[in-house]
Design an enzyme around this catalytic site. Structure first.
Site: not given
Length: 423
Positions: A137, A215, A218, A241, A381
């Site tokens: 991202h 990261d 997700q 999220k 992104c």
């Protein structure tokens, strides 16, 4: 219930879960049922979190930590209680390793800036290297580009195999070298859905003494997240999220690193003492939480953690795997549709990006929206991925704990309508 849906039931009671989300019962565009398939961008918020936010503002609203009146003490207890919940949710060794930020982007920027200002052995400078991947991202690309520009460090990355949407790690020993100071990569890609091989990357990074930042934006909403099992040095994710409010993110970091590294922002709350000549800093996590923090948002995130935990992250992961497997199978039945990324449900997340013939994704999204189907269009992104695949953008459908096979069927029917519309 159709035969195609057999096997997708029993994992979660989606009918009961959907009742917790008021927005899922909305009607749009002249009474069409909302089919919300944009969860990789932002999940919806359950009544339990909404009620918690309302109760905070109605009964407890005050600044935290320094007040001695009852509201301040209660607000502080709620805020720090949320930290306890997040620490348990990610299996952090210590609650003091959990830092609240405003989103995952700020968490990633926080680490990048700390390393740019750090003393040895953590300092990033012109003699060192930063490693990322081509599927990141922008939030995990731009901060490292800025750091490289500022310090003179060399920015390197793992390439992407467009055939299957996985990282090309064949040259891992040439990419991660003795000069590498930080390796920062996504656990699950927001555009491809690829679940990356954490163990292999972390092992190589630590062999050469590099730090690792993952990261997990997700991943945290969709599967059990154990920061100790990941063996990373930092893990970032965001609240909006995972059924939480916007405006709240998390950075987990190993205690000894947080003690040694310099703060990112200066101001109130993050100090120990201040004079006109110099200042000393509070211990982590407050060292990294300058100013009035996102109090209500943290409390809301704590409620979201409670909600997800009550359902069970293992059950959520199993449900999403089944939905994703069904969605991949159904989407591959659509003529001229090309999935960008892995085409099986194994080792992938629940976001599926695709192209549809020569129809521009923005047109696909607009026609689907007219049918009440909400998807995401664009480069998400993650423009380098689109460049690698030679496409301008994709349409992305992403699923969550409340997604149903009927919504997958609605998407497939909607795409057939798109094809006919542009025939």
């Amino acid at each position: 219930m159709s035969d195609a849906h057999q096997g997708l039931t029993g994992l979660l009671d989606t009918e009961a879960i959907r009742k917790d989300f008021p927005i899922l019962h909305r009607r749009v565009h002249d009474g069409k049922a909302l089919v919300y398939l944009d969860n990789a961008a932002t999940s919806q918020t359950p009544r339990q979190v909404i009620d918690t936010l309302s109760a905070y503002y109605e009964q407890y609203n005050a600044n935290v930590h320094r007040g001695v009146h009852v509201l301040a003490e209660e607000a502080t207890a709620l805020y720090e209680g949320a930290r306890d919940k997040v620490a348990e949710f990610v299996n952090a060794p210590s609650r003091d390793e959990v830092i609240f930020t405003k989103n995952a982007s700020e968490s990633l920027n926080l680490v990048a800036n700390m390393l740019g200002w750090a003393d040895e052995p953590y300092r990033v400078d012109r003699e060192t290297e930063i490693v990322i991947t081509e599927m990141e991202h922008h939030s995990n690309i731009v901060p490292w580009q800025l750091l490289a520009q500022r310090t003179g460090a060399k920015l390197k990355w793992f390439g992407l195999d467009p055939a299957d949407g996985t990282l090309d790690l064949s040259n891992i020993e040439e990419v991660i070298t003795e000069k590498t100071k930080i390796v920062s990569f996504v656990l699950v890609s927001n555009i491809l859905g690829t679940h990356n091989p954490v163990e292999q990357i972390v092992r190589r990074a630590h062999e050469v003494g590099a730090l690792v930042l993952i990261d997990a934006s997700q991943a945290a909403p969709h599967m059990p997240l154990d920061v100790q099992a990941l063996q990373a040095d930092f893990v970032a994710f965001t609240g909006h999220k995972m059924c939480g409010p916007t405006g709240i993110g998390v950075l987990w970091g190993r205690q000894e690193l947080l003690e040694d590294l310099p703060p990112f922002l200066g101001g109130g709350e993050m100090i120990e003492t201040v004079s006109m000549h110099s200042s000393t800093y509070a211990p982590a996590p407050h060292k990294f939480e300058a100013g009035t923090p996102p109090i209500a948002q943290a409390v809301g995130l704590g409620a979201a953690v409670d909600y997800l935990t009550s359902i069970g992250m293992e059950k959520i992961a199993a449900h999403e795997k089944a939905i994703t497997e069904y969605a991949v199978r159904r989407l591959m039945e659509v003529p001229d549709l090309r999935i960008i990324g892995p085409t099986t449900a194994e080792e992938r997340g629940s976001a599926i990006s695709f192209t549809l013939g020569d129809i521009h994704p923005h047109d696909v999204g607009q026609v689907l929206d007219e049918q009440g189907i909400a998807v995401r269009v664009g480069h998400h992104c993650a423009r380098p991925v689109c460049l690698r695949y030679g496409i301008p953008a994709t349409t992305r459908a992403s699923f969550y704990l409340y997604s149903t096979p009927a919504e997958v069927d609605a998407l497939v029917d909607g795409l057939e309508h798109v094809r006919n519309f542009f025939a």
